[in-house]
Design a protein around this motif. Structure first.
Motif, PDB file in Angstrom:
ATOM      1  N   LYS A 174       0.826  -1.220   0.000  1.00  0.00           N
ATOM      2  CA  LYS A 174       0.000   0.000   0.000  1.00  0.00           C
ATOM      3  C   LYS A 174       0.856   1.264   0.000  1.00  0.00           C
ATOM      4  N   ASP A 175       1.906   1.237  -0.794  1.00  0.00           N
ATOM      5  CA  ASP A 175       2.746   2.421  -0.973  1.00  0.00           C
ATOM      6  C   ASP A 175       1.890   3.572  -1.494  1.00  0.00           C
ATOM      7  N   LYS A 176       2.083   4.747  -0.943  1.00  0.00           N
ATOM      8  CA  LYS A 176       1.256   5.893  -1.342  1.00  0.00           C
ATOM      9  C   LYS A 176       1.447   6.263  -2.813  1.00  0.00           C
ATOM     10  N   ASN A 177       2.572   5.849  -3.397  1.00  0.00           N
ATOM     11  CA  ASN A 177       2.851   6.145  -4.805  1.00  0.00           C
ATOM     12  C   ASN A 177       2.652   4.922  -5.694  1.00  0.00           C
ATOM     13  N   ARG A 178       1.872   3.950  -5.220  1.00  0.00           N
ATOM     14  CA  ARG A 178       1.773   2.682  -5.944  1.00  0.00           C
ATOM     15  C   ARG A 178       1.189   2.842  -7.347  1.00  0.00           C
ATOM     16  N   ILE A 179       0.232   3.746  -7.531  1.00  0.00           N
ATOM     17  CA  ILE A 179      -0.342   3.928  -8.868  1.00  0.00           C
ATOM     18  C   ILE A 179       0.717   4.466  -9.826  1.00  0.00           C
TER      19      ILE A 179
ATOM     20  N   TYR B 289       6.008   1.454 -14.660  1.00  0.00           N
ATOM     21  CA  TYR B 289       6.475   0.142 -15.118  1.00  0.00           C
ATOM     22  C   TYR B 289       5.869  -0.187 -16.482  1.00  0.00           C
ATOM     23  N   LEU B 290       4.573   0.058 -16.652  1.00  0.00           N
ATOM     24  CA  LEU B 290       3.938  -0.202 -17.950  1.00  0.00           C
ATOM     25  C   LEU B 290       4.508   0.692 -19.048  1.00  0.00           C
TER      26      LEU B 290
ATOM     27  N   TYR C 190       3.795  -9.278 -17.899  1.00  0.00           N
ATOM     28  CA  TYR C 190       3.052  -9.022 -16.659  1.00  0.00           C
ATOM     29  C   TYR C 190       1.993  -7.934 -16.820  1.00  0.00           C
ATOM     30  N   ALA C 191       1.771  -7.463 -18.057  1.00  0.00           N
ATOM     31  CA  ALA C 191       0.852  -6.337 -18.278  1.00  0.00           C
ATOM     32  C   ALA C 191      -0.555  -6.636 -17.757  1.00  0.00           C
TER      33      ALA C 191
ATOM     34  N   ALA D 147      -4.740  -5.214 -13.636  1.00  0.00           N
ATOM     35  CA  ALA D 147      -5.636  -5.623 -12.559  1.00  0.00           C
ATOM     36  C   ALA D 147      -5.260  -4.942 -11.236  1.00  0.00           C
ATOM     37  N   LEU D 148      -3.960  -4.828 -10.976  1.00  0.00           N
ATOM     38  CA  LEU D 148      -3.521  -4.164  -9.742  1.00  0.00           C
ATOM     39  C   LEU D 148      -3.871  -2.683  -9.764  1.00  0.00           C
ATOM     40  N   LEU D 149      -3.703  -2.050 -10.907  1.00  0.00           N
ATOM     41  CA  LEU D 149      -4.084  -0.635 -11.029  1.00  0.00           C
ATOM     42  C   LEU D 149      -5.577  -0.458 -10.798  1.00  0.00           C
TER      43      LEU D 149
END
Length: 424
Positions: free
Chosen positions: A123-128, A134-135, A143-144, A149-151
């Motif tokens: 749950k990193d605050k900059n995860r998005i 990365y994409l 892994y796209a 799905a994670l986004l």
């Protein structure tokens, strides 16, 4: 002199091969040159030492390079093992150290994927931002699908349901692991529910219920809620009743059960459910609504004093706009208990929309005026004038109501701006 020349040649060769060793040779070559010239007896041992130094230099360099490769491989292996064990916090240092060593592209892509996934899991605050970068860096990554799905899940947890839906629909949830697939399907169905697409929500909840024991009760609850909003009360009731003993939903489903009983005019069961709920949860989020349902039951039982008490509890605890049907029943309960001023005031609050409820409210307001001041003689009767008329218009017809005007001022009824607006 031959040994002196040999030593000088050796010095030059050694300098070309390894400049780092030159500083030491620079100090000792002249000494060895003189020593060999004056003491030929030592030449054999010195020659062995020099040859050994020359031969060992590439071996030492190779050993150092080999150690470096081994260290890099160990960092990757350690980070990957911890990541696969879902020990994401422990995996980060090894993976970050590995990335800093600028490894081969394929391993670098894998390591950065694990770092991005760990940012999501932790749950990193900059995860998005991390996932999107990365994409951008690896648009053709294998892994796209999972990154999308994670986004989507990130936006779901932030309550951004439209953004989450767009990303969920960009991913193939069937390619995820079973647990993650079920989690994302639940989030997808909830997104449809939150955006009021009940048809799609019901489809996905039904699909999930058939495939995931983990979410079976959640699906029962939301499917029952959807049926409730569609006024399919019997179907909804069938789904809600088994959840009364569930730890997650036992404080939620009684409200819908009681409301359904009231809608089905099964007021005795509605009353029992409401009373039990208020005893167990006197300050819960549905407490106000339960008082309203209890007042509804009392009203239909003809227990008007209890109805007044329950409806007033509802109004005191619910700070949003009160339901018009509750105000209507409260107004009539005041009327039946002969509190005419309160009856007129409360019924006046019902007349905000041109519909049957408003027309009924006007009818009762007209009839209660004489009861409110029945001991006085109406002005229009003393002056032999026709009674005043109140015109209530609806979409299809016009309803004319005779008001029995009284000698004293008709406040607060005549001063009610909602009522006056209907006289024009």
């Amino acid at each position: 002199m031959d040994w002196i020349l040999f030593a000088e040649d050796l010095k030059s060769s050694y300098l070309a091969d390894n400049s780092l060793k030159y500083n030491k040779l620079q100090k000792h070559i002249p000494f060895h040159s003189v020593l060999l010239h004056k003491h030929p007896i030592m030449k054999k041992e010195i020659t062995r030492l020099i040859c050994a130094a020359i031969c060992c230099t590439p071996i030492i360099g190779f050993a150092q390079t080999s150690d470096k490769f081994t260290s890099t491989d160990n960092l990757y292996k350690e980070g990957k093992e911890l990541f696969q064990e879902k020990n994401y916090a422990a995996a980060l240092p090894a993976l970050k150290a590995f990335v800093k060593q600028k490894p081969a592209t394929s391993l670098l892509q894998d390591a950065e994927y694990m770092l991005a996934s760990s940012a999501y899991e932790l749950k990193d605050k900059n995860r998005i931002e991390i996932l999107r970068k990365y994409l951008d860096r690896y648009p053709d990554t294998p892994y796209a699908n999972r990154i999308y799905a994670l986004l989507a899940s990130c936006y779901f947890y932030e309550g951004k349901y439209d953004e989450a839906l767009a990303l969920f629909n960009s991913a193939d949830l069937g390619l995820l692991g079973n647990e993650e697939r079920d989690d994302c399907t639940y989030q997808l169905a909830t997104c449809y529910l939150k955006t009021n697409n009940l048809r799609e929500a019901a489809i996905w909840f039904e699909t999930l219920r058939a495939n995931s024991p983990k979410y079976a009760k959640d699906c029962d609850y939301y499917l029952s809620y959807i049926r409730y909003t569609q006024k399919r009360y019997n179907e909804a009731l069938k789904g809600f009743l088994p959840l009364q003993d569930d730890s997650k939903y036992k404080a939620l489903v009684p409200y819908y059960i009681a409301e359904i009983y009231a809608q089905l005019q099964n007021y005795d069961k509605a009353q029992i459910v409401a009373q039990n709920y208020l005893s167990a949860y006197p300050n819960n989020e549905h407490t106000a609504e339960m008082y309203r349902i209890l007042g509804d039951a009392y009203y239909h039982f003809g227990q008007y004093h209890q109805a007044v008490e329950s409806f007033n509890e509802y109004l005191d605890k619910d700070h949003s706009a009160a339901r018009r049907d509750a105000l209507y029943m409260l107004g009539l309960s005041y009327y039946q208990t002969k509190v005419y001023s309160k009856a007129a005031e409360t019924l006046g609050k019902v007349t905000t929309t041109n519909d049957a409820l408003t027309q009924n409210a006007y009818l009762h307001m007209g009839s209660l005026i004489c009861n409110w001041q029945k001991k006085t003689k109406p002005v229009w009767l003393s002056n032999k004038q026709p009674p005043p008329m109140l015109i209530c218009k609806s979409r299809n017809r016009q309803l004319t109501i005779t008001l029995f005007a009284c000698m004293k001022p008709l406040s607060p009824l005549s001063a009610n701006p909602l009522l006056l607006s209907r006289n024009s």
